[in-house]
Design an enzyme around this catalytic site. Structure first.
Site, PDB file in Angstrom:
ATOM      1  N   TYR A  51      -0.675  15.750 -39.344  1.00 52.62           N
ATOM      2  CA  TYR A  51      -0.186  15.569 -37.968  1.00 52.62           C
ATOM      3  C   TYR A  51      -0.784  16.631 -37.037  1.00 52.62           C
ATOM      4  O   TYR A  51      -1.248  16.319 -35.932  1.00 52.62           O
ATOM      5  CB  TYR A  51       1.340  15.665 -38.002  1.00 52.62           C
ATOM      6  CG  TYR A  51       2.035  15.371 -36.690  1.00 52.62           C
ATOM      7  CD1 TYR A  51       2.154  14.067 -36.219  1.00 52.62           C
ATOM      8  CD2 TYR A  51       2.603  16.405 -35.937  1.00 52.62           C
ATOM      9  CE1 TYR A  51       2.806  13.801 -35.023  1.00 52.62           C
ATOM     10  CE2 TYR A  51       3.260  16.143 -34.753  1.00 52.62           C
ATOM     11  CZ  TYR A  51       3.363  14.835 -34.300  1.00 52.62           C
ATOM     12  OH  TYR A  51       4.015  14.575 -33.118  1.00 52.62           O
ATOM     13  N   LYS A  66      -3.237  15.967 -33.735  1.00 55.16           N
ATOM     14  CA  LYS A  66      -2.874  16.350 -32.372  1.00 55.16           C
ATOM     15  C   LYS A  66      -3.836  17.405 -31.802  1.00 55.16           C
ATOM     16  O   LYS A  66      -4.148  17.380 -30.604  1.00 55.16           O
ATOM     17  CB  LYS A  66      -1.419  16.845 -32.325  1.00 55.16           C
ATOM     18  CG  LYS A  66      -0.393  15.763 -32.693  1.00 55.16           C
ATOM     19  CD  LYS A  66      -0.441  14.565 -31.757  1.00 55.16           C
ATOM     20  CE  LYS A  66       0.731  13.617 -31.977  1.00 55.16           C
ATOM     21  NZ  LYS A  66       0.711  12.470 -31.045  1.00 55.16           N
TER      22      LYS A  66
HETATM   23  P1  NAP Z   1       9.077   7.348 -32.617  1.00 52.38           P
HETATM   24  O1  NAP Z   1      10.459   7.324 -32.076  1.00 52.38           O
HETATM   25  O2  NAP Z   1       8.874   7.358 -34.085  1.00 52.38           O
HETATM   26  O3  NAP Z   1       8.252   6.117 -31.969  1.00 52.38           O
HETATM   27  C1  NAP Z   1       6.928   5.916 -32.333  1.00 52.38           C
HETATM   28  C2  NAP Z   1       6.340   4.818 -31.481  1.00 52.38           C
HETATM   29  O4  NAP Z   1       4.972   4.641 -31.874  1.00 52.38           O
HETATM   30  C3  NAP Z   1       7.042   3.491 -31.667  1.00 52.38           C
HETATM   31  O5  NAP Z   1       7.207   2.871 -30.416  1.00 52.38           O
HETATM   32  C4  NAP Z   1       6.074   2.690 -32.522  1.00 52.38           C
HETATM   33  O6  NAP Z   1       6.072   1.305 -32.188  1.00 52.38           O
HETATM   34  C5  NAP Z   1       4.742   3.284 -32.126  1.00 52.38           C
HETATM   35  N1  NAP Z   1       3.729   3.091 -33.154  1.00 52.38           N
HETATM   36  C6  NAP Z   1       3.697   3.587 -34.419  1.00 52.38           C
HETATM   37  N2  NAP Z   1       2.596   3.147 -35.043  1.00 52.38           N
HETATM   38  C7  NAP Z   1       1.917   2.369 -34.153  1.00 52.38           C
HETATM   39  C8  NAP Z   1       0.713   1.635 -34.199  1.00 52.38           C
HETATM   40  N3  NAP Z   1      -0.046   1.590 -35.304  1.00 52.38           N
HETATM   41  N4  NAP Z   1       0.320   0.967 -33.085  1.00 52.38           N
HETATM   42  C9  NAP Z   1       1.062   0.992 -31.965  1.00 52.38           C
HETATM   43  N5  NAP Z   1       2.234   1.641 -31.855  1.00 52.38           N
HETATM   44  C10 NAP Z   1       2.644   2.322 -32.955  1.00 52.38           C
HETATM   45  O7  NAP Z   1       8.266   8.590 -32.079  1.00 52.38           O
HETATM   46  P2  NAP Z   1       8.497   9.538 -30.798  1.00 52.38           P
HETATM   47  O8  NAP Z   1       9.258  10.706 -31.244  1.00 52.38           O
HETATM   48  O9  NAP Z   1       8.961   8.733 -29.656  1.00 52.38           O
HETATM   49  O10 NAP Z   1       6.987  10.029 -30.567  1.00 52.38           O
HETATM   50  C11 NAP Z   1       6.156   9.479 -29.558  1.00 52.38           C
HETATM   51  C12 NAP Z   1       4.914  10.351 -29.421  1.00 52.38           C
HETATM   52  O11 NAP Z   1       5.306  11.682 -29.100  1.00 52.38           O
HETATM   53  C13 NAP Z   1       4.099  10.452 -30.719  1.00 52.38           C
HETATM   54  O12 NAP Z   1       2.731  10.491 -30.417  1.00 52.38           O
HETATM   55  C14 NAP Z   1       4.551  11.768 -31.299  1.00 52.38           C
HETATM   56  O13 NAP Z   1       3.584  12.337 -32.141  1.00 52.38           O
HETATM   57  C15 NAP Z   1       4.753  12.583 -30.032  1.00 52.38           C
HETATM   58  N6  NAP Z   1       5.641  13.740 -30.194  1.00 52.38           N
HETATM   59  C16 NAP Z   1       6.961  13.571 -30.530  1.00 52.38           C
HETATM   60  C17 NAP Z   1       7.764  14.703 -30.650  1.00 52.38           C
HETATM   61  C18 NAP Z   1       9.224  14.611 -30.984  1.00 52.38           C
HETATM   62  O14 NAP Z   1       9.851  15.661 -31.132  1.00 52.38           O
HETATM   63  N7  NAP Z   1       9.823  13.442 -31.077  1.00 52.38           N
HETATM   64  C19 NAP Z   1       7.216  15.968 -30.453  1.00 52.38           C
HETATM   65  C20 NAP Z   1       5.878  16.086 -30.131  1.00 52.38           C
HETATM   66  C21 NAP Z   1       5.098  14.959 -29.988  1.00 52.38           C
HETATM   67  P3  NAP Z   1       6.485   0.132 -33.217  1.00 52.38           P
HETATM   68  O15 NAP Z   1       7.842   0.476 -33.766  1.00 52.38           O
HETATM   69  O16 NAP Z   1       6.465  -1.089 -32.366  1.00 52.38           O
HETATM   70  O17 NAP Z   1       5.425   0.128 -34.281  1.00 52.38           O
END
Ligand code: NAP
Length: 245
Positions: free
Chosen positions: A153, A157
């Protein structure tokens, strides 16, 4: 209404940060394409609940070039323009390196880094003709600080941040901007997977004393997509409660 008249595609808009971004962009006047891979029902629900008119839910699996092309075709056919792209889709497959499966390393790079490349390529193709556009990549504080158990990861990033700067240089002369937002730990399903002890350990290290909300990220993204940031490109905006400075 700083995004009034703009059409914006958000990948991974079916839940979590992506759904929060879609909501904020719609509140700020944008027409939003909420893209999904595995969760069509949730994406449609997100879309139905957005304020304003003309939003669509669109199938777009960022690991599949054909699906990316089909998704973009649908968005451009419906909107007839694309002012912004948010590369938000992302996954984790955490494990210490000696136990990490090669396929889990590859899956994270394919989704988080190659997925943003495939989507940006199609967005840039359209934006070059329009001589305008803004791309925002959702990175992570983990790409900046590292985190044990997340070599895949963190690499994805950190790579995304390098990609952001290189692409910003390629397209700046056409008034297309490319930036990243690097969230700290945000309350979503991704971080709900951490146990209470892990969540407490994280919060205790955050100077602002809490995990972030999806709106904290969404407002930063809205700024970078808007005309309030027309002199900002190639930047990584940390939204992490002070966890990394
Ligand atoms: P999440 O709740 O797990 O949601 C992930 C999203 O990505 C879902 O809408 C999923 O859609 C989509 N996804 C996964 N695989 C995919 C694919 N192959 N093609 C298209 N869509 C796909 O994650 P989140 O926490 O909201 O994270 C969103 C972003 O923020 C990510 O890039 C993550 O790395 C980043 N981020 C999150 C955090 C945190 O603390 N949560 C911190 C830093 C960065 P489907 O269910 O429709 O597949």
């Amino acid at each position: 209404m700083r995004l009034k008249g703009k059409s914006i595609l958000v990948t991974g808009g079916s839940r979590g940060i992506g759904a929060g971004i879609a909501k904020t962009l719609a509140e700020q006047g944008a027409r939003v394409a909420v893209a999904y891979a595995a969760s069509p029902e949730s994406a449609m629900k997100v879309c139905e609940n957005l304020p304003g008119q003309g939003h669509i839910a669109v199938a777009l699996n960022v690991t599949d070039a054909v699906s990316v092309q089909t998704g973009f075709d649908e968005v451009l056919k419906t909107f007839d323009r694309l002012d912004g792209l948010v590369n938000n889709a992302g996954i984790t497959r955490d494990q210490l390196i000696l136990r990490m499966k090669d396929e889990d390393f590859d899956a994270v790079i394919q989704t988080n880094l190659r997925g943003a490349y495939l989507c940006s390529k199609l967005a840039v193709k359209h934006m070059l003709k329009a001589r305008a556009g803004s791309i925002v990549n959702i990175s992570s504080v983990v790409g900046q600080m590292g985190n044990a158990g997340q070599t895949n990861y963190a690499a994805s990033k950190a790579g995304l941040e390098g990609f952001t700067r290189a692409l910003a240089l390629e397209v700046a002369s056409r008034s297309i901007r490319v930036n990243a937002v690097a969230p700290g730990f945000i309350v979503t399903e991704m971080t709900n997977a951490l146990n209470a002890q892990q969540q407490e350990a994280i919060t205790s290290r955050v100077p602002l004393g809490r995990m972030g909300a999806v709106e904290d990220i969404a407002h930063a993204v809205g700024y970078l997509l808007s005309d309030e940031s027309t002199y900002v490109t190639g930047q990584v905006l940390g939204v992490n409660g002070g966890l990394y400075m």
